[in-house]
Write an enzyme that holds these catalytic residues in place. Structure first.
Site, short mmCIF file in Angstrom:
data_model
loop_
_atom_site.label_atom_id
_atom_site.label_comp_id
_atom_site.label_asym_id
_atom_site.label_seq_id
_atom_site.Cartn_x
_atom_site.Cartn_y
_atom_site.Cartn_z
CB SER A 1 7.40 -3.52 -7.71
OG SER A 1 6.42 -4.05 -6.87
CB THR B 1 11.97 -3.13 -6.13
OG1 THR B 1 11.51 -1.91 -6.76
CG2 THR B 1 10.96 -4.20 -6.32
CD GLN C 1 21.00 7.56 -6.90
OE1 GLN C 1 21.05 8.76 -7.13
NE2 GLN C 1 21.56 7.02 -5.85
CB CYS D 1 11.55 5.78 -10.20
SG CYS D 1 10.10 4.95 -9.55
CG ASP E 1 1.72 -2.42 3.37
OD1 ASP E 1 2.00 -1.77 2.34
OD2 ASP E 1 2.56 -2.73 4.25
CB ALA F 1 -0.91 -0.01 1.24
CG PHE G 1 4.77 4.04 -17.45
CD1 PHE G 1 6.14 4.03 -17.64
CD2 PHE G 1 4.02 3.00 -17.97
CE1 PHE G 1 6.76 3.01 -18.36
CE2 PHE G 1 4.62 1.98 -18.69
CZ PHE G 1 5.99 1.98 -18.89
CG LEU G 2 2.03 6.34 -10.36
CD1 LEU G 2 2.73 7.23 -9.34
CD2 LEU G 2 0.81 5.71 -9.75
C1 UDX Z 1 9.30 9.08 -12.44
C2 UDX Z 1 8.70 8.90 -13.84
O1 UDX Z 1 8.37 10.20 -14.39
C3 UDX Z 1 7.46 8.01 -13.78
O2 UDX Z 1 6.97 7.76 -15.10
C4 UDX Z 1 7.83 6.69 -13.11
O3 UDX Z 1 6.69 5.86 -12.98
C5 UDX Z 1 8.44 6.94 -11.75
O4 UDX Z 1 9.57 7.82 -11.86
P1 UDX Z 1 8.69 10.59 -10.31
O5 UDX Z 1 10.06 10.18 -9.83
O6 UDX Z 1 7.54 10.41 -9.40
O7 UDX Z 1 8.32 9.78 -11.66
O8 UDX Z 1 8.72 12.13 -10.74
P2 UDX Z 1 9.27 12.94 -12.02
O9 UDX Z 1 8.27 13.95 -12.37
O10 UDX Z 1 9.72 12.04 -13.09
O11 UDX Z 1 10.53 13.72 -11.43
C6 UDX Z 1 11.71 13.05 -11.02
C7 UDX Z 1 12.77 14.06 -10.65
O12 UDX Z 1 13.25 14.76 -11.78
C8 UDX Z 1 12.29 15.14 -9.66
O13 UDX Z 1 13.28 15.38 -8.70
C9 UDX Z 1 12.08 16.34 -10.56
O14 UDX Z 1 12.17 17.55 -9.87
C10 UDX Z 1 13.21 16.16 -11.54
N1 UDX Z 1 12.99 16.83 -12.83
C11 UDX Z 1 11.94 16.47 -13.63
C12 UDX Z 1 13.88 17.81 -13.24
O15 UDX Z 1 14.86 18.13 -12.55
N2 UDX Z 1 13.68 18.41 -14.46
C13 UDX Z 1 12.65 18.07 -15.29
O16 UDX Z 1 12.54 18.65 -16.39
C14 UDX Z 1 11.74 17.08 -14.85
P1 ADP Z 2 6.44 2.18 -3.86
O1 ADP Z 2 6.92 3.60 -3.94
O2 ADP Z 2 7.09 1.28 -4.87
O3 ADP Z 2 4.95 2.04 -3.84
P2 ADP Z 2 6.59 1.95 -0.98
O4 ADP Z 2 7.83 1.73 -0.16
O5 ADP Z 2 5.88 3.25 -0.90
O6 ADP Z 2 7.00 1.59 -2.48
O7 ADP Z 2 5.52 0.81 -0.61
C1 ADP Z 2 5.76 -0.56 -0.63
C2 ADP Z 2 4.87 -1.20 0.44
O8 ADP Z 2 4.95 -2.63 0.28
C3 ADP Z 2 5.27 -0.93 1.88
O9 ADP Z 2 4.18 -0.32 2.56
C4 ADP Z 2 5.58 -2.32 2.48
O10 ADP Z 2 5.15 -2.45 3.83
C5 ADP Z 2 4.77 -3.22 1.57
N1 ADP Z 2 5.18 -4.62 1.52
C6 ADP Z 2 6.42 -5.15 1.43
N2 ADP Z 2 6.36 -6.49 1.35
C7 ADP Z 2 5.03 -6.83 1.39
C8 ADP Z 2 4.31 -8.07 1.34
N3 ADP Z 2 4.94 -9.24 1.19
N4 ADP Z 2 2.96 -8.02 1.43
C9 ADP Z 2 2.30 -6.85 1.55
N5 ADP Z 2 2.94 -5.66 1.59
C10 ADP Z 2 4.28 -5.64 1.52
#
Ligand code: UDX
Ligand code: ADP
Length: 464
Positions: A129, A90, A277, A275, A35, A11, A161-162
């Site tokens: 994930s 992950t 890095q 994501c 969770d 969750a 991809f959100l």
């Molecule tokens: C990213 C991907 O966009 C998304 O599709 C994937 O599912 C998860 O990883 P997220 O990390 O949530 O999403 O945000 P994102 O909007 O991609 O920004 C990532 C980082 O890049 C942030 O620190 C943002 O500030 C930075 N960024 C983004 C820049 O420095 N410049 C830009 O032009 C765009």
């Molecule tokens: P993401 O950003 O990928 O959604 P989060 O760290 O925010 O990752 O969330 C992952 C969640 O998965 C955590 O709340 C963790 O407690 C939960 N989790 C890990 N292993 C299990 C499992 N085997 N069953 C249910 N939930 C789990």
């Protein structure tokens, strides 16, 4: 099989919003997000959700208790589900083989083992994930090795991809939904079942199906290429500062080429988030394992450039403040890795704060959505901080930008929150030490106006 019950293991930032939107758009399907963490589930069932995401509260309020449930009863959730999403964390491995680079699949493996132990009927298991390529194979191996008579599994890859901060809009208006599965009769049938769920709101032409490994790699590739654009423009920001060009103008000119496009060309203090890095390190590790060192080195450079950018920014702060921050108050505006989220994972603000603390500064932090406990954890966690108690004395967290900046020598803007643009900088200036500095790591402020007030201003990719 017609899907009537969905369970999501995990969750978090992915599982919570994704399943809330599925519940919203598929009112006839019961969706349970399960969770291990009791605290997290209690928060999902409360008025204060565990994550801040614009629009999420409304979706959860509409569906919770009707066809959307948050539960710690993993056994019950798995038993009744026709389809199970694995949305667990992950993280990058912190020890052993592939330490610091490979994705740690222990939670994915744990989830697969739970399903294998509990399931008594056929399941479609969907990895959501982000995982290394061929992780679905590991899930399949675990499930098949523990298969009970009469229970079959189909494993699909359906990467999410959100982006945080725009998750609900990204989910409701997805550019594309990717589904990977086996090219067998049962595999194709499982893909079709998952398509049926998304077709409640995503046009069929935007749902792309492919083989599992392509789907897994596409997610890593998309994140790597997005991050690469940011590192590319950040590398050019250094050239701009050295020459007098303005990186925003360069980005605009380049982005007008329809082959390049204008998005993700915003130079900044560096990218953060859970994501980019992690996924690139993972890609680099995979390439090394596949004996493709040149490819590994190519993608590693995207990370190295990001580190260089953060380092360049903090060096500029230190050098501008007469090369010493010892005993000085520095105000950090924004701690989240981007605006509209309370998430701080890999936030460049952490790097900035730690570097300033290493230089002996007292730091005063304000972020509209990040909890104090999170900032404390990020800066004083014993795993990264040798003297948590000593460091803690030099960190103060504030509830607004005005108090945070009072008597400070400099303001360092790390997150592009809209509210920072509209602050009364005249008032802020009056209450700061002089000379007063602003270091705008996001290029969002009106630099000319700040200079007219009296500030010394520095930003990314432009000489002022
Ligand atoms: C990213 C991907 O966009 C998304 O599709 C994937 O599912 C998860 O990883 P997220 O990390 O949530 O999403 O945000 P994102 O909007 O991609 O920004 C990532 C980082 O890049 C942030 O620190 C943002 O500030 C930075 N960024 C983004 C820049 O420095 N410049 C830009 O032009 C765009
Ligand atoms: P993401 O950003 O990928 O959604 P989060 O760290 O925010 O990752 O969330 C992952 C969640 O998965 C955590 O709340 C963790 O407690 C939960 N989790 C890990 N292993 C299990 C499992 N085997 N069953 C249910 N939930 C789990």
């Amino acid at each position: 099989m017609t899907i009537k019950n969905i369970c999501c293991l995990g969750a978090g930032y992915v599982g919570g919003p994704t399943c809330s939107v599925i519940a919203l758009r598929c009112p006839e399907i019961k969706v349970t997000v399960a969770d291990l963490s009791k605290e997290r589930i209690a928060q999902w069932n409360s008025d204060k959700l565990p994550i801040y995401e614009p629009g999420l509260d409304d979706v959860v309020k509409t569906c919770r208790g009707k066809n959307l449930f948050f539960s710690n009863d993993i056994e019950e959730s798995i038993l009744e589900a026709d389809l199970i999403f694995i949305s667990v964390n992950t993280p990058t491995k912190i020890m052993g083989n592939g330490k610091g680079r490979a994705a740690d699949l222990k939670y994915v493996e744990g989830a697969a083992r739970m399903i294998a132990n509990i399931a008594k009927s056929n399941k479609i298991v969907v990895e959501k994930s982000t995982v290394p390529v061929r992780a679905a194979e590991s899930i399949a191996n675990i499930l098949k090795a523990n298969q009970k008579p009469g229970v079959t599994y189909q494993i699909l890859s359906n990467p999410e991809f959100l982006a945080e901060g725009t998750a609900i809009n990204d989910l409701l208006n997805a550019d594309r939904v990717l589904i990977g599965g086996e090219d067998t009769e049962l595999g194709r049938a499982a893909i079709e079942e998952l398509c049926t769920i998304y077709q409640h709101w995503v046009p069929r032409k935007n749902i792309v199906t492919m083989n599992t490994w392509s789907s897994e790699l596409s997610k890593l590739a998309a994140n790597a290429m997005l991050a690469q654009r940011i590192s590319s423009i950040n590398s050019l920001s250094a050239v701009c500062e050295a020459t007098g060009a303005d990186v925003s103008e360069v980005a605009r000119a380049v982005g007008l080429d329809s082959r390049i496009g204008s998005k993700f060309l915003q130079a900044s203090v560096g990218f953060g988030g859970s994501c980019f890095q992690k996924d690139i390190l993972n890609l680099v590790y995979i390439c090394e394992c596949l004996n493709l060192p040149e490819v590994a080195a190519y993608w590693q450079q995207v990370i190295d450039m990001n580190e260089y950018q953060k380092h360049r920014f903090t060096t500029k702060i230190i050098e501008s403040c007469f090369n010493t921050l010892s005993g000085k108050n520095i105000c950090i505006l924004g701690f989240a890795f981007k605006k509209n989220t309370g998430d701080t994972r890999e936030s460049p603000a952490i790097h900035v704060a730690k570097t300033l603390l290493d230089e002996g500064a007292f730091i005063r932090i304000y972020d509209p959505k990040v909890d104090r406990e999170q900032i404390d954890e990020d800066l004083t966690n014993p795993q990264i901080c040798e003297e948590p108690e000593v460091i803690r004395k030099r960190i103060s967290i504030y509830d607004d930008a005005y108090n945070a900046s009072k008597e400070c020598h400099a303001i360092v803007l790390c997150t592009e929150w809209d509210e920072f643009i509209g602050l009364d900088y005249k008032q802020i200036y009056a209450n700061m030490m002089k000379p007063a500095y602003v270091f705008d790591g996001r290029k969002i402020l009106d630099h000319q106006a700040l200079i007219e007030i009296g500030f010394h201003v520095q930003t990314i990719g432009k000489r002022l």
